[in-house]
Design an enzyme around this catalytic site. Structure first.
Site, PDB file in Angstrom:
ATOM      1  CG  HIS A  72      32.939  44.603  37.948  1.00  0.00           C
ATOM      2  ND1 HIS A  72      32.831  43.383  37.298  1.00  0.00           N
ATOM      3  CD2 HIS A  72      31.864  44.695  38.764  1.00  0.00           C
ATOM      4  CE1 HIS A  72      31.717  42.767  37.706  1.00  0.00           C
ATOM      5  NE2 HIS A  72      31.124  43.551  38.591  1.00  0.00           N
ATOM      6  CE1 TYR A 200      36.609  37.593  29.852  1.00  0.00           C
ATOM      7  CE2 TYR A 200      37.092  38.716  31.920  1.00  0.00           C
ATOM      8  CZ  TYR A 200      36.504  38.706  30.664  1.00  0.00           C
ATOM      9  OH  TYR A 200      35.821  39.811  30.219  1.00  0.00           O
ATOM     10  N   PRO A 292      33.974  37.909  21.741  1.00  0.00           N
ATOM     11  CG  PRO A 292      32.378  36.462  22.617  1.00  0.00           C
ATOM     12  CD  PRO A 292      33.185  36.721  21.390  1.00  0.00           C
ATOM     13  CE  LYS A 296      38.762  45.834  25.325  1.00  0.00           C
ATOM     14  NZ  LYS A 296      38.684  46.936  26.273  1.00  0.00           N
ATOM     15  CE1 TYR A 384      38.164  42.189  30.595  1.00  0.00           C
ATOM     16  CE2 TYR A 384      37.379  44.054  31.879  1.00  0.00           C
ATOM     17  CZ  TYR A 384      37.196  42.779  31.390  1.00  0.00           C
ATOM     18  OH  TYR A 384      36.049  42.100  31.693  1.00  0.00           O
TER      19      TYR A 384
END
Length: 389
Positions: A72, A200, A292, A296, A384
């Site tokens: 990704h 998200y 979550p 991480k 991220y």
């Protein structure tokens, strides 16, 4: 039995540490309370940072991840049904790999088996002894018989509820915790993901996340009360609520059907300090928990493994104990960075009890800034994808 490093916990962090140390010529024994089948049945996250992928390569177990994992190069964020994309590759030249934690664990088990590594399953009563001396040992009970392992060091990779952290004296240990007033209701479904990258979503009804395990298996979540009964959430009820929180175009494209797994998980931020006491090192969930949001948990455990592996190899290879002496301070720097990012991402994306219009407006403004600021997107991408070790 005698070994150099006794590893308590046969999840991915314990097995990865064992695999790396074995390749460096350092003996280990892994103790796991549950069966192998049980460990492999646990549903966990599946977004691997670039550094985590590098550690799998170093351990010699990345072949299947590269063949079957989904690279990704970005992710989508949404606010009130409108989304935007953050392009990791364009911003920082890095990406993440979607590959299930269960599959990582399976690959590690196969590697340890191939190397004749010792992994003892289905045991009880693990106790850690003489950790503040030069001769620590670990005892456990299997099939009614007590066994003893003498070792140089103990690595506690046994999770939040394991015995390792409990072995540190209370007057030595400082614990930091933030419990969030909601949970994640997650489902697994053998359906094509609604998006080729994660979504998200911030919504007045609550957070939602569209994720996946493969091109044919979806993993979806919605924010829900942590004490909600699961039977309240029929498949139809879940799909209806999930659809409401997605961006409009994703909601229209969503394919629904029977779910194959459903559970509600609590969210907390937790850190134990120090991560080393005497001859004991804490690794992964034994030392820290992150919500979550941002995936991480496994990645932070792998960074602990990195620091501990480097410390132990320097000790055995070069007689250099600097890494051992500074393990806790070094690991905790990265831990707190991840705790901060996960806390920020969680508070930005979720609906809190008693939240007022002002609070939602602040979240909207935060996300608009992220949408329009290259600098903000770069910082987000760095965190991220994973800060360097």
């Amino acid at each position: 039995m005698r070994t150099q490093v006794c590893i308590i916990g046969g999840g991915p962090s314990g097995l990865l540490l064992s695999q790396l140390l074995d390749r460096a010529g350092i003996d280990t024994v892994v103790l796991e309370r549950r069966s192998r089948d049980y460990v492999l049945s646990r549903i966990r996250a599946g977004v691997l940072e670039s550094g985590t992928v590098g550690m799998l390569e170093k351990a010699g177990i990345a072949t299947r991840a590269h063949a079957e994992g989904l690279p990704h190069t970005g992710t989508y964020l949404a606010v009130q049904n409108t989304g935007f994309r953050i392009d990791f590759d364009a911003l920082i030249g890095k990406q993440v790999l979607v590959y299930g934690q269960t599959e990582v664990t399976r690959d590690l088990y196969d590697a340890r088996e191939k190397a004749d590594g010792i992994v003892v399953h289905e045991l009880d009563g693990v106790e850690l002894h003489d950790l503040d001396t030069d001769a620590p040992h670990v005892t456990y009970v299997k099939d009614g018989t007590t066994h003893r392992i003498d070792c140089d060091y103990v690595a506690g990779c046994d999770g939040f509820h394991g015995p390792s952290r409990q072995a540190i004296p209370k007057d030595v240990l400082t614990e930091y915790e933030r419990v969030y007033p909601f949970g994640w209701l997650g489902v697994m479904a053998d359906l094509p993901p609604v998006s080729h990258e994660l979504i998200y979503a911030n919504h007045p009804r609550g957070f939602a996340l569209a994720s996946m395990r493969s091109p044919t298996r979806s993993r979806y979540y919605i924010q829900a009360p942590v004490d909600d009964p699961l039977d309240k959430w029929t498949d139809d009820a879940f799909w209806d609520e999930f659809r409401r929180r997605l961006p409009h175009d994703s909601a229209e494209a969503l394919i629904t059907g029977p779910t194959i797994e459903k559970s509600i998980a609590p969210l907390r931020s937790y850190v134990a300090d120090p991560m080393k006491w005497g001859r004991l090192f804490l690794v992964g969930d034994a030392a820290h928990i992150v919500p979550p949001t941002g995936a991480k948990g496994l990645n932070l455990a792998v960074s602990d493994v990195h620091y501990l592996f480097e410390a132990l190899t320097s000790h055995y290879r070069d007689g250099d104990d600097h890494g051992i002496e500074t393990y806790s301070q070094t690991a905790l720097k990265r831990v707190w960075n991840a705790i901060r990012f996960s806390w920020w991402f969680t508070t930005t994306m979720h609906r809190f009890p008693g939240q007022e219009p002002f609070d939602q407006a602040i979240q909207d403004s935060e996300l608009r800034n992220l949408q329009t600021s290259v600098n903000a997107q770069t910082v987000f991408s760095e965190n991220y994808v994973g800060m360097p070790y």
